[in-house]
Motif scaffolding. Structure first.
Motif, PDB file in Angstrom:
ATOM      1  N   LYS A  88      -2.239   8.231   4.679  1.00 60.51           N
ATOM      2  CA  LYS A  88      -2.533   6.871   4.231  1.00 60.51           C
ATOM      3  C   LYS A  88      -3.668   6.221   5.032  1.00 60.51           C
ATOM      4  CE  LYS A  88       1.013   4.215   2.988  1.00 60.51           C
ATOM      5  NZ  LYS A  88       2.205   3.337   3.119  1.00 60.51           N
ATOM      6  N   ALA A  89      -4.182   6.892   6.046  1.00 58.72           N
ATOM      7  CA  ALA A  89      -5.075   6.243   7.007  1.00 58.72           C
ATOM      8  C   ALA A  89      -6.324   5.633   6.356  1.00 58.72           C
ATOM      9  CB  ALA A  89      -5.474   7.231   8.100  1.00 58.72           C
ATOM     10  N   ALA A  90      -7.046   6.411   5.571  1.00 53.38           N
ATOM     11  CA  ALA A  90      -8.279   5.894   4.973  1.00 53.38           C
ATOM     12  C   ALA A  90      -7.976   4.760   4.003  1.00 53.38           C
ATOM     13  CB  ALA A  90      -9.029   7.024   4.256  1.00 53.38           C
ATOM     14  N   ALA A  91      -6.902   4.910   3.226  1.00 50.95           N
ATOM     15  CA  ALA A  91      -6.517   3.861   2.287  1.00 50.95           C
ATOM     16  C   ALA A  91      -6.145   2.576   3.026  1.00 50.95           C
ATOM     17  CB  ALA A  91      -5.363   4.328   1.412  1.00 50.95           C
ATOM     18  N   MET A  92      -5.494   2.704   4.182  1.00 50.53           N
ATOM     19  CA  MET A  92      -5.111   1.522   4.953  1.00 50.53           C
ATOM     20  C   MET A  92      -6.350   0.804   5.484  1.00 50.53           C
ATOM     21  SD  MET A  92      -2.653  -0.431   6.071  1.00 50.53           S
ATOM     22  CE  MET A  92      -1.062   0.393   6.307  1.00 50.53           C
ATOM     23  N   ARG A  93      -7.324   1.547   5.949  1.00 57.62           N
ATOM     24  CA  ARG A  93      -8.548   0.906   6.435  1.00 57.62           C
ATOM     25  C   ARG A  93      -9.218   0.112   5.315  1.00 57.62           C
ATOM     26  NH1 ARG A  93      -9.067   5.961   9.122  1.00 57.62           N
ATOM     27  NH2 ARG A  93     -10.557   6.693   7.563  1.00 57.62           N
ATOM     28  N   ARG A  94      -9.301   0.704   4.125  1.00 52.88           N
ATOM     29  CA  ARG A  94      -9.907  -0.007   2.994  1.00 52.88           C
ATOM     30  C   ARG A  94      -9.072  -1.220   2.601  1.00 52.88           C
ATOM     31  NH1 ARG A  94     -10.573   5.395   1.151  1.00 52.88           N
ATOM     32  NH2 ARG A  94      -8.739   5.156  -0.182  1.00 52.88           N
ATOM     33  N   LEU A 110       0.858  -1.180   0.000  1.00 52.77           N
ATOM     34  CA  LEU A 110       0.000   0.000   0.000  1.00 52.77           C
ATOM     35  C   LEU A 110       0.893   1.229   0.000  1.00 52.77           C
ATOM     36  CD1 LEU A 110      -2.830   1.243   0.120  1.00 52.77           C
ATOM     37  CD2 LEU A 110      -2.618   1.233   2.614  1.00 52.77           C
ATOM     38  N   SER A 111       0.729   2.074  -1.015  1.00 51.77           N
ATOM     39  CA  SER A 111       1.621   3.216  -1.195  1.00 51.77           C
ATOM     40  C   SER A 111       0.827   4.476  -1.515  1.00 51.77           C
ATOM     41  CB  SER A 111       2.605   2.930  -2.346  1.00 51.77           C
ATOM     42  OG  SER A 111       3.387   4.062  -2.653  1.00 51.77           O
ATOM     43  N   GLY A 165       6.592   0.027   7.506  1.00 48.17           N
ATOM     44  CA  GLY A 165       6.762   1.267   6.768  1.00 48.17           C
ATOM     45  C   GLY A 165       7.883   2.106   7.344  1.00 48.17           C
ATOM     46  N   ASP A 166       8.074   3.295   6.764  1.00 50.24           N
ATOM     47  CA  ASP A 166       9.202   4.137   7.162  1.00 50.24           C
ATOM     48  C   ASP A 166       8.770   5.487   7.706  1.00 50.24           C
ATOM     49  OD1 ASP A 166       8.337   5.106   4.571  1.00 50.24           O
ATOM     50  OD2 ASP A 166      10.212   6.234   4.478  1.00 50.24           O
ATOM     51  N   SER A 167       7.485   5.669   7.985  1.00 51.09           N
ATOM     52  CA  SER A 167       7.026   6.999   8.400  1.00 51.09           C
ATOM     53  C   SER A 167       6.047   6.915   9.561  1.00 51.09           C
ATOM     54  CB  SER A 167       6.340   7.712   7.226  1.00 51.09           C
ATOM     55  OG  SER A 167       5.058   7.162   6.991  1.00 51.09           O
ATOM     56  N   ALA A 168       5.919   8.038  10.264  1.00 49.49           N
ATOM     57  CA  ALA A 168       4.926   8.124  11.325  1.00 49.49           C
ATOM     58  C   ALA A 168       3.523   7.986  10.764  1.00 49.49           C
ATOM     59  CB  ALA A 168       5.075   9.444  12.079  1.00 49.49           C
ATOM     60  N   ASP A 169       3.319   8.390   9.520  1.00 54.43           N
ATOM     61  CA  ASP A 169       2.005   8.216   8.904  1.00 54.43           C
ATOM     62  C   ASP A 169       1.676   6.734   8.727  1.00 54.43           C
ATOM     63  OD1 ASP A 169      -0.369   9.439   7.669  1.00 54.43           O
ATOM     64  OD2 ASP A 169       0.369   8.488   5.834  1.00 54.43           O
ATOM     65  N   ASP A 170       2.672   5.899   8.448  1.00 56.00           N
ATOM     66  CA  ASP A 170       2.438   4.461   8.385  1.00 56.00           C
ATOM     67  C   ASP A 170       1.963   3.944   9.740  1.00 56.00           C
ATOM     68  OD1 ASP A 170       3.174   3.750   5.651  1.00 56.00           O
ATOM     69  OD2 ASP A 170       5.218   4.282   6.212  1.00 56.00           O
ATOM     70  N   ALA A 171       2.564   4.448  10.809  1.00 57.01           N
ATOM     71  CA  ALA A 171       2.162   4.022  12.143  1.00 57.01           C
ATOM     72  C   ALA A 171       0.733   4.460  12.460  1.00 57.01           C
ATOM     73  CB  ALA A 171       3.126   4.591  13.183  1.00 57.01           C
ATOM     74  N   LEU A 172       0.398   5.705  12.121  1.00 54.78           N
ATOM     75  CA  LEU A 172      -0.948   6.207  12.365  1.00 54.78           C
ATOM     76  C   LEU A 172      -1.976   5.435  11.552  1.00 54.78           C
ATOM     77  CD1 LEU A 172      -2.855   8.261  13.649  1.00 54.78           C
ATOM     78  CD2 LEU A 172      -2.327   9.812  11.754  1.00 54.78           C
ATOM     79  N   ALA A 173      -1.650   5.160  10.280  1.00 56.88           N
ATOM     80  CA  ALA A 173      -2.570   4.408   9.423  1.00 56.88           C
ATOM     81  C   ALA A 173      -2.808   3.006   9.965  1.00 56.88           C
ATOM     82  CB  ALA A 173      -2.013   4.341   7.995  1.00 56.88           C
ATOM     83  N   ALA A 174      -1.754   2.350  10.434  1.00 54.55           N
ATOM     84  CA  ALA A 174      -1.893   1.016  10.998  1.00 54.55           C
ATOM     85  C   ALA A 174      -2.754   1.050  12.259  1.00 54.55           C
ATOM     86  CB  ALA A 174      -0.521   0.430  11.312  1.00 54.55           C
TER      87      ALA A 174
END
Length: 231
Positions: A145-151, A110-111, A167-176
């Motif tokens: 990435k949050a909404a995309a990760m949920r889907r 997921l990117s 992942g490599d970012s804080a956004d990856d952590a938030l999305a997860a």
């Protein structure tokens, strides 16, 4: 503990080392805003999602809508121009992908990279067949990435307890976190280690270590520490 059976990988900065292309593209867009170029350490210390917040940190003020559109257009064109000559798979990336499969797991991608360009890059680097599903961005640039990760997690049809993101970012952590899955962060990509550690998620320095930790990391039981807009 429920066995971890599926990994959702990030692409840019995790499997693909595109830091040089990103830096060159950012500096071209900053030149259009009459901002001095930055180096890779400044990039990793400052980068965040949503991306307009990253530019605001560098400018010391929010961008106007026209400034953001111009900067983003410049960035996207420059990134595509530089990427073929400056990017390669992260050290150990192919081995990590094959190791996960060898241990009986499945994996997807997921990117926030444009979907059509993502598929082309997967083919170019010869790793596309290693993923059960690969999804890139189909909407506007600059978001999280949050909404995309949920889907993505819903589309996998697996219990969240069996899924982990790398992942490599804080956004990856938030999305997860928002998708209810575990996460491991890799410190070799777009973010400095301090920003990753501030999320409360585990941080590793090699993709081999990411695989080992992903297999045993407990599912999330509480919200992670917030780090503002950093991602």
């Amino acid at each position: 503990m429920t066995p971890r059976r599926h990994c959702v990988w990030d692409w840019n900065g995790t499997i693909l080392d595109d830091n040089q292309a990103r830096l060159l593209a950012v500096n071209e867009s900053l030149a259009g805003l009459q901002i001095a170029p930055i180096d890779i350490q400044q990039y990793r210390d400052t980068y965040c999602v949503p991306v307009p917040d990253f530019y605001a940190r560098l400018l010391g003020r929010p961008l106007t809508r026209d400034e953001w559109l111009t900067a983003d257009d410049t960035y996207q064109a420059s990134y595509r121009r530089h990427l073929p000559h400056t990017s390669h798979l992260m050290g150990g990336a192919r081995a990590a992908l094959l190791s996960w499969i060898a241990r009986g797991g499945t994996q997807s991608l997921l990117s926030l990279h444009t979907h059509e360009h993502l598929l082309a890059e997967l083919s170019h680097h010869g790793v596309g067949t290693l993923f059960r599903l690969a999804e890139g961005r189909r909407g506007p640039t600059g978001g999280t990435k949050a909404a995309a990760m949920r889907r993505h997690v819903q589309n996998l049809g697996l219990p969240p307890q069996q899924i982990v993101a790398i992942g490599d970012s804080a956004d990856d952590a938030l999305a997860a976190e928002q998708a209810g899955i575990a996460v491991v962060l890799y410190a070799g990509g777009s973010h400095c280690e301090a920003a990753l550690t501030a999320t409360g998620a585990p941080v590793v320095h090699t993709l081999a270590d990411a695989i080992d930790l992903a297999l045993r990391k407990p599912s999330p039981t509480r919200p992670m520490a917030r780090v503002g807009a950093a991602a």
